[in-house]
Design a protein around this motif. Structure first.
Motif, PDB file in Angstrom:
ATOM      1  N   LEU A  44       0.788  -1.227   0.000  1.00 52.68           N
ATOM      2  CA  LEU A  44       0.000   0.000   0.000  1.00 52.68           C
ATOM      3  C   LEU A  44       0.821   1.278   0.000  1.00 52.68           C
ATOM      4  N   CYS A  74      -0.684   7.651  -6.284  1.00 51.98           N
ATOM      5  CA  CYS A  74      -0.757   6.993  -4.976  1.00 51.98           C
ATOM      6  C   CYS A  74      -2.199   6.651  -4.615  1.00 51.98           C
ATOM      7  N   CYS A  75      -3.112   7.566  -4.876  1.00 54.26           N
ATOM      8  CA  CYS A  75      -4.524   7.340  -4.544  1.00 54.26           C
ATOM      9  C   CYS A  75      -5.188   6.376  -5.510  1.00 54.26           C
ATOM     10  N   SER A 124      -4.189   3.900  -7.290  1.00 48.39           N
ATOM     11  CA  SER A 124      -3.883   2.476  -7.150  1.00 48.39           C
ATOM     12  C   SER A 124      -4.717   1.815  -6.060  1.00 48.39           C
ATOM     13  N   CYS A 125      -5.181   2.577  -5.088  1.00 44.49           N
ATOM     14  CA  CYS A 125      -6.016   2.017  -4.023  1.00 44.49           C
ATOM     15  C   CYS A 125      -7.446   1.755  -4.486  1.00 44.49           C
ATOM     16  N   ASP A 165     -11.520   1.851   1.438  1.00 49.63           N
ATOM     17  CA  ASP A 165     -10.752   2.215   0.246  1.00 49.63           C
ATOM     18  C   ASP A 165     -10.276   3.663   0.328  1.00 49.63           C
ATOM     19  N   HIS A 190      -7.474   3.791   2.893  1.00 49.63           N
ATOM     20  CA  HIS A 190      -6.256   3.236   2.307  1.00 49.63           C
ATOM     21  C   HIS A 190      -5.702   4.119   1.194  1.00 49.63           C
ATOM     22  N   ALA A 191      -6.483   5.002   0.636  1.00 49.80           N
ATOM     23  CA  ALA A 191      -5.981   5.957  -0.358  1.00 49.80           C
ATOM     24  C   ALA A 191      -5.412   7.198   0.324  1.00 49.80           C
ATOM     25  N   PHE A 197      -2.037   0.360   8.344  1.00 56.18           N
ATOM     26  CA  PHE A 197      -1.982  -0.697   7.321  1.00 56.18           C
ATOM     27  C   PHE A 197      -1.837  -2.082   7.938  1.00 56.18           C
ATOM     28  N   CYS A 208      -5.630  -4.213   3.657  1.00 55.71           N
ATOM     29  CA  CYS A 208      -6.494  -4.073   2.486  1.00 55.71           C
ATOM     30  C   CYS A 208      -6.546  -5.424   1.770  1.00 55.71           C
ATOM     31  N   ARG A 219      -7.651  -5.689  -1.365  1.00 54.97           N
ATOM     32  CA  ARG A 219      -7.639  -5.419  -2.808  1.00 54.97           C
ATOM     33  C   ARG A 219      -6.317  -5.883  -3.406  1.00 54.97           C
ATOM     34  N   CYS A 250      -0.099  -4.845  -7.638  1.00 55.91           N
ATOM     35  CA  CYS A 250      -0.054  -5.742  -6.486  1.00 55.91           C
ATOM     36  C   CYS A 250       0.014  -7.179  -6.972  1.00 55.91           C
TER      37      CYS A 250
END
Length: 178
Positions: free
Chosen positions: A26, A67-68, A70-71, A113, A116-117, A165, A170, A172, A177
């Motif tokens: 992440l 960065c955001c 991809s979450c 989500d 995590h973003a 984290f 996460c 996802r 990933c």
């Protein structure tokens, strides 16, 4: 009884490595690496002209978006055996191609989500905005007056993000990933 002692450390190690894996998955390590590589060129080693400031600002925005974004991606293995990647939406996973017979609604957008973003964006922001070249370029007086903040803030934000984290992993498996 000896088997129980052997399985406890193994279970603990598995949880630890799983937490570290979630952290690596992440945090925006690739984005930070590219930014660290390009930042001296973009900022002219901290001696910015107006063009350097605009270019650096544009790259900061693009890397922050990366960065955001991809979450909000996920993947699944289709009936054809191929891994399909898509963007998470309110209704489920949105794919560029139609796949029959797969329920994509279980990949719906969730509150987690956004959390995590948020944290990778904050980590990237702290690392990028407190980089010496960025500081010299955009706010040179800050370095001499706020040295303690520049030294303390990155590890504190990293520790908080790492804890979040590790405690709330996460599930996802988005773009980038494994």
């Amino acid at each position: 009884m000896a088997e129980n002692k052997d399985t406890q450390p193994s279970s603990f190690n598995d949880k630890t490595f799983s937490g570290v894996g979630n952290l690596i998955k992440l945090l925006p390590t690739g984005t930070v690496f590219i930014f660290q590589f390009l930042n001296p060129v973009l900022t002219n080693n901290g001696r910015c002209s107006i063009i350097n400031k605009y270019m650096t600002g544009i790259f900061l925005a693009l890397f922050g978006f990366s960065c955001c974004f991809s979450c909000f991606t996920d993947s699944y293995k289709g009936p054809d055996g191929v891994i399909h990647y898509g963007i998470v939406t309110v209704k489920g996973l949105w794919l560029s191609t139609n796949v029959e017979g797969v329920d994509l609604s279980k990949y719906k957008l969730r509150f987690g989500d956004f959390v995590h973003a948020f944290f990778p964006l904050i980590v990237f922001g702290v690392v990028a905005l407190l980089d010496p070249n960025t500081v010299h370029c955009f706010y040179p007086a800050f370095e001499s007056t706020e040295k303690v903040l520049m030294m303390v803030l990155p590890p504190v934000i990293g520790a908080i993000s790492g804890t979040v984290f590790a405690l709330f992993p996460c599930n996802r498996h988005g773009i980038g990933c494994p």
